[in-house]
Design a protein around this motif. Structure first.
Motif, short mmCIF file in Angstrom:
data_model
loop_
_atom_site.label_atom_id
_atom_site.label_comp_id
_atom_site.label_asym_id
_atom_site.label_seq_id
_atom_site.Cartn_x
_atom_site.Cartn_y
_atom_site.Cartn_z
N CYS A 21 0.82 -1.22 0.00
CA CYS A 21 0.00 0.00 0.00
C CYS A 21 0.85 1.27 0.00
CB CYS A 21 -0.96 -0.01 1.18
SG CYS A 21 -2.25 -1.26 1.04
N PHE A 22 1.90 1.30 0.81
CA PHE A 22 2.73 2.50 0.86
C PHE A 22 3.54 2.66 -0.42
CE2 PHE A 22 6.89 4.42 1.73
CZ PHE A 22 6.48 5.69 2.06
N TRP A 23 4.27 1.63 -0.81
CA TRP A 23 5.22 1.73 -1.91
C TRP A 23 4.58 1.93 -3.27
CZ3 TRP A 23 9.85 2.88 -0.51
CH2 TRP A 23 10.32 2.45 0.73
N HIS A 24 3.35 1.47 -3.43
CA HIS A 24 2.70 1.55 -4.74
C HIS A 24 1.51 2.49 -4.77
CE1 HIS A 24 5.19 -1.68 -6.42
NE2 HIS A 24 5.19 -2.13 -5.18
N GLY A 25 1.27 3.22 -3.68
CA GLY A 25 0.26 4.28 -3.68
C GLY A 25 -1.17 3.79 -3.67
N CYS A 26 -1.50 2.91 -2.75
CA CYS A 26 -2.86 2.41 -2.62
C CYS A 26 -3.82 3.59 -2.40
CB CYS A 26 -2.95 1.44 -1.44
SG CYS A 26 -4.62 0.92 -1.03
N PRO A 27 -4.94 3.64 -3.16
CA PRO A 27 -5.88 4.74 -2.96
C PRO A 27 -6.57 4.70 -1.60
CG PRO A 27 -6.69 3.19 -4.61
CD PRO A 27 -5.32 2.75 -4.24
N GLU A 28 -6.65 3.53 -0.96
CA GLU A 28 -7.30 3.41 0.35
C GLU A 28 -6.32 3.65 1.50
OE1 GLU A 28 -9.78 -0.03 1.15
OE2 GLU A 28 -9.94 -0.37 -1.00
N HIS A 29 -5.13 3.04 1.42
CA HIS A 29 -4.22 3.03 2.56
C HIS A 29 -2.89 3.73 2.32
CE1 HIS A 29 -6.75 -0.67 3.03
NE2 HIS A 29 -7.00 -0.02 4.14
N GLY B 158 8.99 16.15 -0.60
CA GLY B 158 9.28 16.26 -2.03
C GLY B 158 10.00 15.03 -2.56
N TRP B 159 10.98 14.56 -1.81
CA TRP B 159 11.72 13.37 -2.23
C TRP B 159 10.80 12.15 -2.28
CZ3 TRP B 159 12.90 8.52 -0.42
CH2 TRP B 159 13.91 7.85 -1.11
N TRP B 160 9.97 11.99 -1.24
CA TRP B 160 9.07 10.84 -1.20
C TRP B 160 8.03 10.90 -2.31
CZ3 TRP B 160 9.89 6.34 0.71
CH2 TRP B 160 10.74 6.18 1.79
N ALA B 161 7.52 12.08 -2.61
CA ALA B 161 6.54 12.21 -3.69
C ALA B 161 7.15 11.77 -5.02
CB ALA B 161 6.03 13.64 -3.78
N THR B 162 8.38 12.17 -5.27
CA THR B 162 9.08 11.77 -6.49
C THR B 162 9.31 10.26 -6.51
OG1 THR B 162 10.17 13.92 -6.57
CG2 THR B 162 11.15 12.15 -7.87
N LYS B 163 9.74 9.72 -5.39
CA LYS B 163 10.02 8.29 -5.29
C LYS B 163 8.76 7.46 -5.54
CE LYS B 163 11.86 4.34 -3.89
NZ LYS B 163 12.40 3.51 -4.95
N LEU B 164 7.66 7.81 -4.88
CA LEU B 164 6.42 7.04 -5.03
C LEU B 164 5.82 7.20 -6.43
CD1 LEU B 164 4.90 7.63 -1.49
CD2 LEU B 164 6.23 5.67 -2.30
N ALA B 165 5.98 8.38 -7.03
CA ALA B 165 5.51 8.57 -8.41
C ALA B 165 6.34 7.73 -9.37
CB ALA B 165 5.59 10.05 -8.79
N ALA B 166 7.63 7.61 -9.12
CA ALA B 166 8.49 6.76 -9.96
C ALA B 166 8.09 5.30 -9.83
CB ALA B 166 9.96 6.96 -9.59
N ASN B 167 7.73 4.87 -8.62
CA ASN B 167 7.27 3.49 -8.43
C ASN B 167 6.02 3.23 -9.26
OD1 ASN B 167 9.32 3.14 -6.60
ND2 ASN B 167 8.01 3.01 -4.81
#
Length: 123
Positions: free
Chosen positions: A56-64, A73-82
């Protein structure tokens, strides 16, 4: 991040146990055709069905899925890249004739296994 498991996570093991209990046999960490640096979590090679168990965290689950506040900013870029890598992997597999099934870590493994069994038997 180095402490996060890449394979054999609890949700992945639970799904694999449920699939095995249904008589399905599969390959684990099978290389993605066209990009051997990426792997399929659970692959049904004869049916060409690729199953990914997404955290859920690493792939951007819409629920969790959550967005960290520290170093946002760094995390937003990282999760968008995932997410972009997931879409690219889906495209590579679809172009190679595979069917892609993505399962969130919070989904019930038995329900997911029933769905996967239907997809595999339809091939």
């Amino acid at each position: 991040m180095s402490a996060a498991r890449r394979r054999d996570t609890a949700p992945e093991l639970a799904l694999r146990r449920a699939l095995h209990a249904r008589g399905l046999r599969y390959r684990v960490t099978y290389p993605v055709p066209g990009n051997r640096r990426r792997t399929i979590d659970v692959a049904f090679t004869r049916a060409k069905v690729a199953v990914f168990v997404d955290g859920c965290f690493w792939h951007g689950c819409p629920e969790h899925g959550t967005q960290p506040h520290a170093n946002a900013g760094w995390w937003a870029t990282k999760l968008a890249a995932n997410a972009a890598r997931d879409r690219d992997t889906d495209r590579l597999l679809t172009d190679a004739g595979w069917t892609v099934v993505r399962v969130w870590e919070h989904e019930d493994p038995d329900t997911a296994a029933d769905h996967i069994r239907i997809v595999v038997s339809a091939k």
